[in-house]
Write a protein that holds these residues in place. Structure first.
Motif, PDB file in Angstrom:
ATOM      1  N   VAL A 108       0.937  -1.142  -0.120  1.00  0.00           N
ATOM      2  CA  VAL A 108      -0.073   0.172  -0.256  1.00  0.00           C
ATOM      3  C   VAL A 108       0.714   1.257   0.088  1.00  0.00           C
ATOM      4  O   VAL A 108       0.731   2.086  -0.714  1.00  0.00           O
ATOM      5  N   GLU A 109       1.894   1.272   0.750  1.00  0.00           N
ATOM      6  CA  GLU A 109       3.030   2.426   0.995  1.00  0.00           C
ATOM      7  C   GLU A 109       3.407   2.402  -0.580  1.00  0.00           C
ATOM      8  O   GLU A 109       3.561   3.619  -1.060  1.00  0.00           O
ATOM      9  N   ALA A 110       3.723   1.452  -1.152  1.00  0.00           N
ATOM     10  CA  ALA A 110       4.563   1.337  -2.603  1.00  0.00           C
ATOM     11  C   ALA A 110       3.470   2.098  -3.565  1.00  0.00           C
ATOM     12  O   ALA A 110       3.903   3.000  -4.286  1.00  0.00           O
ATOM     13  N   LEU A 114       1.827  -1.985 -12.797  1.00  0.00           N
ATOM     14  CA  LEU A 114       2.159  -3.292 -12.171  1.00  0.00           C
ATOM     15  C   LEU A 114       0.645  -3.802 -11.672  1.00  0.00           C
ATOM     16  O   LEU A 114       0.469  -4.855 -11.599  1.00  0.00           O
ATOM     17  N   TYR A 115      -0.235  -2.969 -11.272  1.00  0.00           N
ATOM     18  CA  TYR A 115      -1.566  -3.395 -10.880  1.00  0.00           C
ATOM     19  C   TYR A 115      -2.463  -3.872 -12.097  1.00  0.00           C
ATOM     20  O   TYR A 115      -2.897  -5.134 -12.181  1.00  0.00           O
ATOM     21  N   GLY A 127      -1.716  -5.195  -4.692  1.00  0.00           N
ATOM     22  CA  GLY A 127      -3.003  -5.107  -4.502  1.00  0.00           C
ATOM     23  C   GLY A 127      -3.518  -5.648  -3.250  1.00  0.00           C
ATOM     24  O   GLY A 127      -3.045  -6.518  -2.518  1.00  0.00           O
ATOM     25  N   SER A 128      -4.706  -4.992  -2.763  1.00  0.00           N
ATOM     26  CA  SER A 128      -5.212  -5.343  -1.418  1.00  0.00           C
ATOM     27  C   SER A 128      -6.722  -5.184  -1.491  1.00  0.00           C
ATOM     28  O   SER A 128      -7.262  -4.071  -1.658  1.00  0.00           O
ATOM     29  N   PRO A 129      -7.436  -6.357  -1.066  1.00  0.00           N
ATOM     30  CA  PRO A 129      -7.071  -7.684  -0.755  1.00  0.00           C
ATOM     31  C   PRO A 129      -6.064  -8.195  -1.928  1.00  0.00           C
ATOM     32  O   PRO A 129      -6.338  -7.892  -3.302  1.00  0.00           O
ATOM     33  N   ILE A 170      -7.966 -13.380 -10.762  1.00  0.00           N
ATOM     34  CA  ILE A 170      -8.731 -12.328 -10.808  1.00  0.00           C
ATOM     35  C   ILE A 170      -8.783 -11.429  -9.509  1.00  0.00           C
ATOM     36  O   ILE A 170      -8.799 -12.302  -8.247  1.00  0.00           O
ATOM     37  N   ARG A 171      -8.771 -10.294  -9.537  1.00  0.00           N
ATOM     38  CA  ARG A 171      -8.737  -9.553  -8.389  1.00  0.00           C
ATOM     39  C   ARG A 171     -10.024  -9.210  -7.713  1.00  0.00           C
ATOM     40  O   ARG A 171     -11.178  -9.731  -8.490  1.00  0.00           O
TER      41      ARG A 171
END
Length: 326
Positions: free
Chosen positions: A195-197, A221-222, A235-237, A258-259
């Motif tokens: 998340v910081e990145a 990247l995402y 990615g989070s989650p 799959i996100r």
């Protein structure tokens, strides 16, 4: 110019090779974040750039100059650590100006530079306090101020926010990003927190096992993770990833992903059917954990007011075009 260039960088401790041939170009003025799990080599890489750790082979250039064998003080860098390392008996003013005092710079020059740094870091009201009278975020700003005053070519940050609570970390992420915009100085930042990145970087370097997995802008990247490791880390989650026969049944060679935010849920029909195991209500969003027939665990991210409950049968589908296959 304050580019940082790494060429064939390697580091071994005896027979154990921890950095396995890293090539990287950090452009002048970039905010570059090294991210990866514990043990991936990100802090070792940063320490080699700083000169605190000697590389086994390879070259390090800063500002077009080969600094591979230069002492840390001769590399034009300033480093901010996880610990604030402030002198408890000195005031904020004295802590910030300590390096210049040690170099016996004129008092008027030190006072002028300390005042400018305090203004940039919003520490003007705290200059006469001792570190024990400051919050964690204020102490970290003092540590950063002590680095800024040296006017380095490159700032190196080694997990500087990990000692702060969640609210202060979020605040300091904004402050560091704004500081970078004001200074325009090259910054390299190490964190294990993706998340910081994602929220701070111009460029992210994802490390795994001493090698670079992928380099790119956060959304590159995402949207286009080059490897299953990057797909699962950014990615989070984290992304839902399936391997083997399950992946092949979904049209992938060896891995299908799959996100959670690209999974739609319905009570009437979908590609997969499953049972809700757990619901995390986060306010604007809810994270729905599902045991899906033929898949296993599946996580979906939905609008927070949608009503799902453990034990409920749901139908899930991927958004076409948002899957990744390897």
């Amino acid at each position: 110019m304050s580019d940082v260039v790494l060429k064939g960088l390697r580091k071994s401790f005896g027979a154990l090779e921890v950095i396995k041939g890293v090539d990287l170009h950090v452009a002048s003025g970039e905010f570059c974040v090294f991210v990866g799990p514990s043990g991936c080599g990100k802090s070792t890489l940063l320490r080699m750039i700083s000169g605190l750790e000697e590389q086994t082979s390879g070259m390090i250039e800063i500002g077009g100059r080969d600094v591979s064998r230069a002492e840390p003080k001769d590399r034009g860098i300033a480093m901010v650590f996880q610990s604030y390392a402030l002198y408890p008996h000195l005031t904020v003013r004295e802590n910030i100006g300590f390096g210049l005092s040690l170099a016996r710079r004129p008092k008027a020059e030190i006072a002028e530079k300390v005042a400018e740094v305090a203004r940039v870091l919003q520490l003007e009201d705290y200059l006469d306090r001792k570190p024990k009278a400051l919050s964690g975020g204020q102490r970290q700003r003092v540590a950063i101020g002590r680095s800024i005053i040296r006017d380095p070519q490159v700032f190196l940050f080694d997990e500087p926010l990990s000692n702060l609570d969640a609210a202060l970390r979020a605040q300091m992420r904004i402050e560091l990003t704004e500081l970078h915009a004001r200074l325009g100085t090259t910054m390299i930042y190490v964190t294990h927190d993706q998340v910081e990145a994602m929220t701070m970087a111009d460029k992210i370097v994802v490390l795994n096992g001493g090698r670079i997995e992928q380099v790119g802008a956060p959304m590159d990247l995402y949207d286009n993770p080059a490897t299953p490791f990057v797909a699962g880390f950014i990615g989070s989650p984290k992304m839902n990833l399936y391997e083997g026969e399950t992946a092949r049944a979904l049209g992938a060679g060896s891995v299908y992903g799959i996100r959670p935010e690209h999974v739609t849920l319905s009570e009437s029909g979908g590609l997969w059917t499953g049972t809700v195991r757990h619901v995390e209500r986060l306010g604007a969003d809810s994270i729905i954990h599902i045991e899906a027939t033929g898949l296993g665990p599946l996580v979906a991210r939905v609008e927070g007011h949608r009503a799902f409950a453990p034990g409920q049968i749901v139908h899930a589908s991927p958004i076409d075009g948002r899957e990744v296959r390897y």
